[in-house]
Write a protein that holds these residues in place. Structure first.
Motif, PDB file in Angstrom:
ATOM      1  N   PHE A 149       0.837  -1.207   0.000  1.00  0.00           N
ATOM      2  CA  PHE A 149       0.000   0.000   0.000  1.00  0.00           C
ATOM      3  C   PHE A 149       0.866   1.249   0.000  1.00  0.00           C
ATOM      4  O   PHE A 149       0.539   2.249  -0.623  1.00  0.00           O
ATOM      5  CB  PHE A 149      -0.951  -0.016   1.206  1.00  0.00           C
ATOM      6  N   LEU A 150       2.032   1.134   0.670  1.00  0.00           N
ATOM      7  CA  LEU A 150       2.925   2.280   0.710  1.00  0.00           C
ATOM      8  C   LEU A 150       3.539   2.505  -0.673  1.00  0.00           C
ATOM      9  O   LEU A 150       3.700   3.638  -1.131  1.00  0.00           O
ATOM     10  CB  LEU A 150       4.018   2.026   1.745  1.00  0.00           C
ATOM     11  N   LEU A 153       1.033   4.229  -2.668  1.00  0.00           N
ATOM     12  CA  LEU A 153       0.957   5.626  -2.254  1.00  0.00           C
ATOM     13  C   LEU A 153       2.098   6.420  -2.873  1.00  0.00           C
ATOM     14  O   LEU A 153       1.889   7.506  -3.437  1.00  0.00           O
ATOM     15  CB  LEU A 153       1.023   5.690  -0.722  1.00  0.00           C
TER      16      LEU A 153
ATOM     17  N   PHE B 215      -4.932   2.006   6.256  1.00  0.00           N
ATOM     18  CA  PHE B 215      -4.882   2.853   5.065  1.00  0.00           C
ATOM     19  C   PHE B 215      -6.136   2.714   4.212  1.00  0.00           C
ATOM     20  O   PHE B 215      -6.567   3.659   3.581  1.00  0.00           O
ATOM     21  CB  PHE B 215      -3.633   2.505   4.248  1.00  0.00           C
ATOM     22  N   GLY B 228      -1.071   3.742   9.196  1.00  0.00           N
ATOM     23  CA  GLY B 228      -1.796   3.740   7.941  1.00  0.00           C
ATOM     24  C   GLY B 228      -2.915   4.768   7.936  1.00  0.00           C
ATOM     25  O   GLY B 228      -3.150   5.470   6.937  1.00  0.00           O
ATOM     26  N   MET B 231      -1.662   8.217   7.368  1.00  0.00           N
ATOM     27  CA  MET B 231      -1.307   8.468   5.961  1.00  0.00           C
ATOM     28  C   MET B 231      -2.550   8.800   5.154  1.00  0.00           C
ATOM     29  O   MET B 231      -2.561   9.736   4.363  1.00  0.00           O
ATOM     30  CB  MET B 231      -0.624   7.246   5.366  1.00  0.00           C
ATOM     31  N   LEU B 235      -3.287  12.288   3.227  1.00  0.00           N
ATOM     32  CA  LEU B 235      -3.084  12.207   1.776  1.00  0.00           C
ATOM     33  C   LEU B 235      -3.726  13.385   1.025  1.00  0.00           C
ATOM     34  O   LEU B 235      -3.098  13.963   0.135  1.00  0.00           O
ATOM     35  CB  LEU B 235      -3.622  10.864   1.264  1.00  0.00           C
ATOM     36  N   TRP B 238      -1.537  16.649   0.606  1.00  0.00           N
ATOM     37  CA  TRP B 238      -0.169  16.451   0.122  1.00  0.00           C
ATOM     38  C   TRP B 238       0.423  17.720  -0.433  1.00  0.00           C
ATOM     39  O   TRP B 238       1.554  18.088  -0.142  1.00  0.00           O
ATOM     40  CB  TRP B 238      -0.165  15.324  -0.903  1.00  0.00           C
ATOM     41  N   ARG B 239      -0.372  18.458  -1.237  1.00  0.00           N
ATOM     42  CA  ARG B 239       0.193  19.656  -1.889  1.00  0.00           C
ATOM     43  C   ARG B 239       0.499  20.744  -0.879  1.00  0.00           C
ATOM     44  O   ARG B 239       1.533  21.417  -0.958  1.00  0.00           O
ATOM     45  CB  ARG B 239      -0.768  20.173  -2.949  1.00  0.00           C
ATOM     46  N   LEU B 245       2.574  14.394   5.508  1.00  0.00           N
ATOM     47  CA  LEU B 245       2.333  13.022   5.024  1.00  0.00           C
ATOM     48  C   LEU B 245       3.604  12.189   5.109  1.00  0.00           C
ATOM     49  O   LEU B 245       3.570  11.016   5.463  1.00  0.00           O
ATOM     50  CB  LEU B 245       1.818  13.074   3.581  1.00  0.00           C
ATOM     51  N   VAL B 249       5.026   8.185   6.722  1.00  0.00           N
ATOM     52  CA  VAL B 249       5.576   7.309   5.675  1.00  0.00           C
ATOM     53  C   VAL B 249       7.006   6.922   6.021  1.00  0.00           C
ATOM     54  O   VAL B 249       7.373   5.740   6.012  1.00  0.00           O
ATOM     55  CB  VAL B 249       5.520   8.019   4.297  1.00  0.00           C
TER      56      VAL B 249
END
Lengths: 309, 268, 490
Positions: A149-150, A153, B215, B228, B231, B235, B238-239, B245, B249
């Motif tokens: 899943f990572l 992503l 996730f 998860g 994240m 998500l 992100w910008r 994020l 990770v």
């Protein structure tokens, strides 16, 4: 022959396990489950006590559990999975609908991983301890540490959000395959490469490999005629075991990129407590594993005559 | 396989493993001591704000400190994973030795059960157990234990069968030693290194599973800080806040890399 | 004209010299035998001449083959000679054939790819080669379906298919029964026809005698003596060569049994044994008396080890009775294994293992020390692990361990078949002494009938049961660890 018998036993026990697990899931549905299911089926406006009672009786949600369990397993072994609690469609039809999309994705991922992993692994295994071998070890270890899943992503962020090369989600066109297939394939390739590398290194250290060279064959001839065949047997067997990893990946990746496959449906079904769908899907995946491995057993027995003993 | 066939372990490998896992553990244990704070406290004014002394990693979309959420997340899933691995290892070890010692139908039944479980995707089993068990954390523990014991069982049984049939064990029996002595001096030294590898690998698998289900929104529930889940929550931003994020990770990757290296690069 | 000459060959491991400068020549029609024990450097010398040394070792010197002169250090230069100038025979023929390829193609491929024959002609040649070796029916079989002797002949045909005039064989009788040794010698001598050359590396005096030609005795990487094989073997000059020849069971004097037989320790009546559905022993009766040595011989796979398991109570007989003398502890029945390394826990220091046994049997504290002296073992060995002790020392330690249990009976299952001749003589001598001095009953298993004939007071020869041949080959193959499937699959 004994191989196939043991695969048959495996298939039966898989069905028993799936049946028992989903039965427990069914019995543990919260009290208003019948109401909720009826609502899902007929719409909230049309639910009444009678409809909920009908659902309750149909699913055997109350009453002695032994009788319910035997009936549940009986239905399972007659391959009668019932209807989806959410859509009201027969489970078989729903699965038939979604299986194709998942199969294509899985095949693309496996194909891709086989193009990437084993050739690199064999190259490394031909010279154990070389710089290339060590670099491959580092790269494959790092890749293995990235869950699928990572990986998805990261690929989404880099390839679609930042670079805009590929769609982050969607289905129907060949370019939709690229991202999910790579997300699955890189992890599989990392492990494939290790298996191929270890197999090649151990085949290369076998006396018959040296003897083939002493007969006067060139390195390339020995690799082609004696190396690859012997490497293929452990690799094939491993591929069969990798099926589980692949299925897990498919379940997760489909949910991330909105792929209309069996994995996506499974996650939805678990979320909505759609037990018949969970049962049908789980059984399909478990039996798929057994089938794939039975085929691989047969293939391996053809390549390696010693296996038949 | 002989030692010559395997690549020589990277000389820096051990140091790297210790450094990575030590760093992650130190952060998870000492994080709140260094910078006190609450992982659940919201402050919408600080939504996606950058680092400051009270929140060294900045804030998430709801203005919660990422430092403290990460500390919580790095305690939660490793703890569940370790509990599941401990349960699975104990069960696999005992059942594997019993199967190898007793043989007969006990062994056959256990092998059939393990083989069938091997055919079912682990995450699927965990999902079903999660649907049955009342709490999410206990559900994960039970589901992961159910999935992970198979590997410990298979390793133990294979090793025990080979070892118990060896001349060394025959000799010990002829000399009058009992089974406790044989298990302690003959079997355990052979199994222990395999157990360590399998435990590291199982812990990584468990952490990956918890994060993957988080996730796709079928694992831990919000507002629990979980890797998860963090994240997927971050998500969409992100910008605006890429570092927000990247924090979970990178933490997840470091943790899993450390465990994968501990398991040894060549394990499958 | 010489076929091959090697000048000043040395083999170095870093700065350590494993083979001192050695020179040799090989003439057409005259075999050369290099004789030496494990660690004498004989295999390294041969590998240096063939260019097959492991990558960690370095060779110097010059090898002249077929009019070309090659520096021994230049491994790549030798590649072109393999199959074309030198045919290299492998040590273990079973492991040297590709397990996934039938016998005939393994020969044909050399005809086609090395000699350059077209496919059809190569297949015909391979079929004729195998026919000539009496293997016509075996050409479509896979290696695991071949017996050891058949595999050896296939390997010889494959090695020689490229047309090389020189044959180099490294320990060609390793692991073979005495009976098969003569077949191998015959096959090797066949290579000398039409002006070929033959170089044989071996520790086996009987094989050297059969090959004849010239002999070179090697020890610690240096040549002790050379000469005509028959001359050296009948009148050795070097002390070591004399010792080596004296260690050969052929030269042993017969053991004189104690005149008075001791009491019966173990008795088996009408014993019938099966394993895995295969009848191994049928209606055997034997008696073991204190101080006596019972010799057990027979071909590989005839059930010698299973007989031992039954006598020791580890295998239930199908029929018949085993009676132990009254009043003996269960631990009075002990065993020595063929591979002593496998008989000790791998990771435990040897001293610790021995002290555990001494404690269990309440032995006095100086018992281990006393036995060390008696078995001529250095106390320093106790700090080591089984893997880092020589085979002979470890077998003596295994004997010591058994003695701590105050045994009345020892089943010695091929205890010396993996040891060098001089060590073998020592161990067998120790066993015979113990039988006499401590009144032990010993069952000694060996595939070497001469050894048994010299040592045993009574001999039992186990015949191969009908229909057991295929099972025998399977049993032998199981002992060849390399034929098992790769570890990944388990």
């Amino acid at each position: 022959m004994t191989i196939l018998v043991s695969r048959l036993v495996q298939a039966v026990v898989v069905a028993l396990l799936v049946g028992a697990a989903t039965f427990a899931m069914m019995r543990s549905l919260p009290g208003d489950a019948a109401w909720r299911i009826a609502a899902g089926r007929y719409g909230y406006d049309n639910v009444n006590v009678a409809a909920a009672e009908a659902v309750r009786a149909e699913l055997g949600l109350d009453g002695p559990w032994l009788g319910a369990f035997l009936q549940w397993m009986g239905d399972l072994f007659r391959l009668d999975f019932g209807v989806s609690l959410v859509s009201g469609q027969p489970v078989i039809a729903e699965i038939g609908h979604q299986l194709g999309a998942s199969l294509w994705l899985a095949l693309a991922a496996v194909g891709l991983s086989l193009v990437i992993g084993p050739p690199l692994g064999i190259l490394a295994g031909l010279r154990p301890g070389s710089l290339f071998d060590r670099v491959l070890l580092v790269v494959s270890t790092a890749l293995k540490a990235v869950p699928q899943f990572l990986m998805a992503l990261i690929l989404i962020l880099v390839l679609s959000v930042q670079l805009g090369w590929l769609p982050a989600a969607g289905y129907g066109q060949p370019r939709h395959f690229i991202l999910p297939a790579f997300a699955l394939a890189l992890g599989l390739a990392a492990v494939n490469a290790r298996i191929a590398r270890d197999a090649m290194a151990s085949v290369g250290a076998m006396p018959f490999y040296a003897f083939a060279q002493w007969k006067g064959l060139s390195r390339a001839q020995v690799l082609w005629r004696h190396g690859l065949r012997n490497v293929s047997v452990p690799l094939l067997t491993y591929l069969g075991l990798q099926f589980v990893l692949l299925v897990e990946g498919v379940v997760v990746i489909e949910s991330i990129v909105g792929w209309p496959g069996i994995g996506h449906a499974l996650v939805h079904a678990v979320f909505a407590r759609d037990v018949p769908m969970v049962q049908g899907t789980a059984l399909m995946l478990g039996l798929g594993f057994v089938l794939v491995n039975a085929l691989i057993d047969l293939l391996a027995a053809r390549i390696d005559p010693r296996g038949a003993r | 396989m002989t030692a010559a066939v395997l690549p020589r372990a990277l000389p820096t490998g051990r140091i790297l493993v210790a450094a990575i896992l030590g760093l992650v553990a130190a952060f998870a244990l000492l994080g709140p001591v260094l910078v006190p704070g609450d992982p659940f406290a919201q402050s919408l004014m600080k939504s996606l704000a950058g680092p400051e002394p009270a929140a060294p990693f900045g804030y998430d979309h709801l203005g919660r400190s990422l430092w403290h959420r990460l500390v919580h997340a790095l305690r939660l899933s490793p703890l569940i994973a370790l509990a599941a691995v401990a349960t699975a290892a104990a069960a696999g070890l005992v059942l594997g030795v019993v199967a190898a010692l007793r043989g007969g139908w006990v062994e056959r039944l256990l092998v059939i059960l393990a083989d069938a479980l091997l055919a079912l995707p682990g995450l699927l089993m965990v999902l079903i157990v999660l649907a049955i068990m009342p709490g999410t954390a206990t559900g994960f523990w039970a589901g992961l234990s159910l999935v992970l014991w198979v590997e410990f069982f298979r390793l133990t049984r294979a090793t025990a069968r080979a070892t118990l049939a060896s001349p060394a064990v025959q000799a010990a029996r002829l000399l009058g030693f009992g089974w406790p002595y044989v298990l302690r001096t003959h079997l355990w030294p052979e199994i222990a290194p395999l157990m360590l590898t399998a435990a590291a690998f199982g812990t990584a698998t468990a952490i990956m599973g918890i994060a993957a289900l988080g996730f796709v929104s079928v694992g831990m529930r919000a507002p629990t800080p979980e890797l998860g889940l963090m994240m997927v929550e971050l998500l969409p931003y992100w910008r605006e806040a890429p570092m927000a994020l990247l924090t979970p990770v990178l933490a997840t990757f470091a943790l899993l890399l450390g465990l994968t290296l501990l398991a040894g690069g060549h394990r499958t | 004209m010489t076929l091959l000459s090697a000048t000043d060959i040395t083999v170095l491991d870093g700065a350590v010299r494993l083979v001192a400068p050695v020179s040799l020549t090989l003439n057409p029609g005259e075999p050369l035998v290099i004789l030496g024990e494990t660690g004498s450097g004989k295999s390294l010398l041969a590998q240096a001449i063939m260019g097959t040394l492991p990558a960690s070792l370095r060779a110097t010197g010059v090898v002249c083959i077929g009019g070309r002169s090659l520096p021994a250090g230049d491994r790549a230069a030798f590649r072109g000679l393999w199959g074309r100038q030198i045919a290299v025979l492998p040590q273990e023929p079973w492991l040297s054939l590709d397990p996934l390829m039938r016998a005939a193609p393994q020969v044909a491929e050399a005809h086609r790819l090395v000699r350059g024959l077209p496919g059809g002609a190569a297949r015909d040649r391979a079929a004729r080669d195998l026919q000539a070796l009496g293997l016509g029916a075996a050409s479509a079989l896979y290696p695991h379906q071949l017996s050891g002797g058949m595999a050896q002949r296939v390997a010889i045909a494959a090695a020689r298919a490229g047309g090389a005039p020189i044959v180099i064989a490294d320990e060609p009788t390793k692991g073979l029964d005495a009976a098969r040794r003569d077949d191998v010698a015959e096959l090797l001598l066949g290579a000398l026809a039409r002006g070929g050359g033959l170089l044989v590396i071996t520790h086996d005096l009987a094989l050297a005698r059969r090959i004849g030609g010239r002999l070179m005795v090697l020890r610690d990487g240096a040549v002790l003596e050379t000469g005509a094989t028959s001359a050296v073997l009948s009148a050795p000059q070097a002390a070591y060569t004399r010792e080596l020849i004296a260690a050969d069971p052929e030269s042993w004097s017969r053991r004189v049994a104690p005149s008075e037989a001791g009491q019966t320790v173990l008795e088996a009546r009408d014993l019938t044994l099966s394993r895995g559905g295969q009848r191994l022993v049928d209606g055997l009766t034997l008696e073991l008396r204190a101080g006596r040595i019972l010799g057990i011989t027979g071909p590989s796979g005839c059930g010698k080890s299973s007989l031992g398991d039954a006598l020791l109570g580890m295998l239930t007989p199908e029929r018949g009775q085993i009676t132990r003398a009254r009043g003996l502890a269960p631990t009075a029945f002990q065993k020595l294994w063929q591979d002593p390394v496998a008989a000790f826990p791998r990771t435990r220091p040897l001293g610790q293992t021995l002290r555990d046994v001494a404690r269990l049997h309440a032995a006095p504290p100086d018992r281990i020390g006393g036995l060390l002296d008696r078995l001529r073992l250095a106390p320093g060995l106790l700090a080591r692990r089984p893997g880092s002790v020589s085979g002979g020392e470890l077998q003596r330690l295994a004997l010591l361990r058994a003695m701590l249990a105050k045994p009345r009976f020892i089943f010695a299952d091929e205890p010396t078949s993996r040891l060098d001749p001089i060590t073998q003589r020592d161990i067998i001598g120790l066993l015979a002494d113990l039988a006499r001095s401590d009144g032990l009953a010993i069952a000694l298993v060996s595939h070497d009938p001469v050894l048994i004939e010299r040592v045993a007071d009574v001999t039992t020869c186990l015949p191969m049961q009908e229909g057991r041949k295929s099972a025998r080959d399977a049993a032998i193959r199981r002992k060849d660890r390399g034929m098992e499937r790769p570890a990944i699959l388990r």
